[in-house]
Design an enzyme around this catalytic site. Structure first.
Site: not given
Ligand code: VG1
Ligand code: CO
Length: 550
Positions: A117-118, A284, A286, A288-289, A383
């Protein structure tokens, strides 16, 4: 074709976090690391047997370093484990929401999404893998716990010996008895978006001098945004920037926030206000953000969820209204206010999209959101960054107001939930754990205590019982609630791969419209001080400011 059963020894660290298993690329490159996890997934979903006849799997990722290699391994393991077919995105590409869309559209057994992801990519960056169920969403904890348990006892995995599948070529290929279909990663998703939003109205908006900039951050949304925003909606070429997915995201951090999406932020905050576009957005790694910006204006993700909810019927896919809304616990209560006015329920779940799936499947909610730049609906079970961008464009096309004006009018109608998240990244894990223990240790004495104008009403460690299947999730964040409804939440991230990341979430309601335009950090100043006082944050972490402020 030769199927091999390969002896292996278990790893003890394959516990999926908030969203799948995330580790350094180097960890995934260790012999058998990826194979062990994939076999643990297959063993869990098929109860240690081969896939039942006719099973299809979806596979794709965000294009980060090691994506292609991992996909070849997964294809060969899927063939050895009895899958009849795998749908894989061309070039190994599928954004997370597009993967969810494909799983649902073709009624597949499930999917494996490769992404961290990010988190940054590249040889020294992060990699990740996540299993999504047939409904299209991330596997619930019951399944991820079972995968982890299996990974600790695994003794072998199965794989076929075969040449690599040509991932860049659309078409159907055989891998032993299994078919691999290399599909267009964008087409199904783009068609779904076109069915939800008023593309004609958005085209008219974009044709009338309205200017936008979408920053794909060298990550997966580039091809999706180019197809949808430039080709189908007619934005001029160049409206999408950084639109080619790169294995290392151009050495960037594909996290759409004010710190990491600085290229877009600089464009939207151009000193010459007339030069800045009307609308800016980023997604981001992948896809989804989403981050939404107006000209010299930032839309807090919690507000964005509430505004989308309040304006939902302007989009054709939501014209009949919403069944309900769900938000993660740390997300501000702005959405709750909209739900109350609409007379629909608002659910509060733990952090992570996997907790929304049951509510959507049961038809209890239409929209879901998280403060972490995540918004989505029951059109898929993830998302969806581009979906949120299109929703905003649809609203802007119908209301013909600036982003800023839409937000101000929303606050005037509902009041403003001042909100901010402070992230402290890469802390030593023991210091972060000790800080959390210190906060929790005061839970007995805090209620009733006053800090300036704030008086503590309750403290707890958030837990959640799923209203559909009764499953219980505990330890989901330390909450300190005040009598006026303000709150502070302390939570450790479940997606980081380096030390610990502490998140401090701050929220205070402001009814007085005369104070709505105050900067959130200013409005929350007193609470920020209380958070430091209660947690001894500066003293314990040696940090005098957060890594990222949202
Ligand atoms: C973070 C965010 C959470 C989100 C998750 C995955 O998790 O706070 O709201 O669902 O990333 O998003 P954490 O446990 O680091 O707070 V993504 O875009 O990484 O799939
Ligand atoms: Co993501």
């Amino acid at each position: 074709m030769n199927t091999r059963t390969v002896a292996t020894t278990p790893f003890n660290d394959q516990k999926p976090g908030t969203s799948g298993l995330r580790k350094k690329v180097t960890a995934f490159q260790a012999p058998n690391y990826l194979e062990n996890f994939v076999q643990s997934v297959f063993d869990t979903i098929f109860d240690n047997a081969a896939a039942p006849p006719g099973c299809t799997l979806v596979v794709g990722g965000d294009g980060r370093y090691y994506n292609r290699e991992a996909i070849q391994v997964i294809l060969k393991m899927a063939a050895a484990n009895g899958f009849a077919k795998v749908l894989v995105g061309q070039g190994g590409i599928l954004s997370t929401p597009a993967a969810s869309c494909v799983i649902r559209k073709y009624g597949t057994f499930g999917g494996l999404i490769l992404s961290a992801s990010h988190n940054p990519g590249g040889p020294d960056g992060d990699f990740g893998i996540k299993y999504n169920i047939g409904a299209g969403g991330p596997a619930p904890e019951k399944i991820t716990d079972a995968i982890f348990a299996r990974s600790k006892t695994l003794t072998n995995y199965r794989i076929v010996d075969a040449p690599d599948v040509p991932l860049d070529q659309l078409g159907s290929f055989s891998l032993g008895a299994m078919r691999v279909e290399v599909i267009d990663p964008v087409a199904d998703y783009a068609e779904l978006m076109e069915s939800l939003f008023d593309f004609a109205a958005i085209r008219t908006l974009l044709g009338g001098g309205f200017r936008l900039c979408f920053d794909a951050m060298h990550a997966v949304t580039g091809p999706y945004a180019k197809e949808i925003i430039e080709r189908r909606l007619g934005a001029p070429a160049g409206a999408v920037i950084n639109g080619v997915p790169l294995p290392d995201f151009g050495n960037g951090h594909p996290d759409p926030n004010l710190t990491y999406a600085h290229e877009l932020v600089d464009i939207m905050y151009n000193a010459d206000k007339a030069v800045a576009p009307d609308f800016g957005a980023a997604s981001d790694g992948d896809g989804d953000r989403n981050m939404i910006l107006g000209r010299h204006f930032f839309v807090n993700p919690s507000d964005s969820l509430a505004i989308i909810a309040a304006n939902a019927t302007l989009a054709p896919g939501y014209a009949k209204g919403l069944a309900g809304i769900a938000r993660s616990m740390p997300t501000s209560e702005a959405a709750d206010r909209v739900a109350r006015k609409l007379g629909i329920p608002c659910y509060e779940t733990p952090t992570g999209w996997k907790f929304f799936g049951n509510l959507m499947d049961a038809g209890k909610v239409t929209l879901c959101g998280e403060e972490s730049f995540g918004t989505g609906s029951n059109h898929v079970r993830e998302k969806d960054g581009l979906w949120a961008v299109l929703f905003w464009l649809n609203i802007l096309a119908k209301r013909r107001l600036s982003v800023e004006e839409i937000v101000y009018r929303h606050w005037a109608e509902f009041g403003r939930n001042n909100y901010s998240r402070h992230d402290y990244e890469a802390l030593p894990s023991d210091a972060a754990a000790a800080l959390m223990a210190h906060v929790k240790g005061q839970f007995g004495e805090l209620p009733g205590r006053s800090f300036g104008r704030y008086r503590v009403k309750f403290c707890d460690d958030f837990s959640y019982t799923d209203p559909i299947d009764g499953s219980l999730a505990t330890g989901q964040g330390l909450r300190i609630g005040f009598e006026d409804g303000s709150r502070i939440v302390f939570r450790l991230s479940g997606t980081g791969t380096e030390g610990a990341t502490l998140r401090v979430y701050l929220e205070a309601f402001e009814a007085d419209a005369a104070r709505h335009r105050l900067d959130a950090q200013e409005a929350l100043g007193e609470l920020i001080g209380i958070a430091d006082q209660v947690s001894q944050l500066r003293q314990r972490t040696g940090r005098d400011k957060p890594t990222v402020i949202t």
